[in-house]
Design a protein around this motif. Sequence first.
Motif, short mmCIF file in Angstrom:
data_model
loop_
_atom_site.label_atom_id
_atom_site.label_comp_id
_atom_site.label_asym_id
_atom_site.label_seq_id
_atom_site.Cartn_x
_atom_site.Cartn_y
_atom_site.Cartn_z
N GLN A 20 0.90 -0.98 0.00
CA GLN A 20 0.08 0.19 0.11
C GLN A 20 1.07 1.26 -0.30
O GLN A 20 1.84 1.09 0.62
CB GLN A 20 -0.79 -0.10 1.08
CG GLN A 20 -1.71 -1.20 1.34
CD GLN A 20 -2.65 -1.05 2.66
OE1 GLN A 20 -2.54 -0.12 3.25
NE2 GLN A 20 -3.27 -2.22 2.97
N PRO A 21 0.66 2.23 -0.67
CA PRO A 21 1.35 3.51 -0.81
C PRO A 21 1.74 4.12 0.53
O PRO A 21 2.62 4.70 0.96
CB PRO A 21 0.47 4.56 -1.46
CG PRO A 21 -0.27 3.51 -2.48
CD PRO A 21 -0.62 2.14 -1.50
N SER A 22 0.62 4.01 1.48
CA SER A 22 0.79 4.47 3.01
C SER A 22 1.74 3.91 3.69
O SER A 22 2.78 4.36 4.53
CB SER A 22 -0.57 4.50 3.52
OG SER A 22 -0.88 3.15 3.99
#
Length: 170
Positions: A20-22
């Motif tokens: 996930q980008p986060s």
Amino acid sequence: MPYLQQLLKSAGMPLPPKPQPSHVILAGIGGVVTVAALALLHGSLELTLLLGSFGASCVLVFGFPESPFSQPRNVISGHVLSSTVGLLFLTLFGPHWWALALAAGLAISVMMATRTVHPPAGSNPVIIFLAQPTWDFLLFPTFTGAIVVVLVAWIFLRSSKRAPYPYYWW
């Protein structure tokens, strides 16, 4: 050509899922915070807390906090055991290529036998043979630096709610 194709054939497993980008952003920030803490402590305490393998430790701890390789037991013990083996071989045999090779192999075996494998720590004997430090290296940077990596990871990952780090302490 068929032999070469057979030789280069993979197991056919798919790539791991994209994170996930986060998680990607938080892992990078965690690395920044940890290396900054080590560097600041290094400068202000007149102690050497920087060890090249700590950068790779940050990759595991912040990128893959659920991995057994990332748990405090593995991070701290892996670094300490590998550095101990490196210092022992350097002391007993001197800075010879064969002593380094034996130290690296034994460090891997010791981590595996004690269930404290931390892959970045496998480079500690190499670092030791290149730097040729005294036995103080075991306390500063090895032990103290590994503690800082774990403490920053514990605070950072818990406060960011990225992961319930650690999954186990010891």
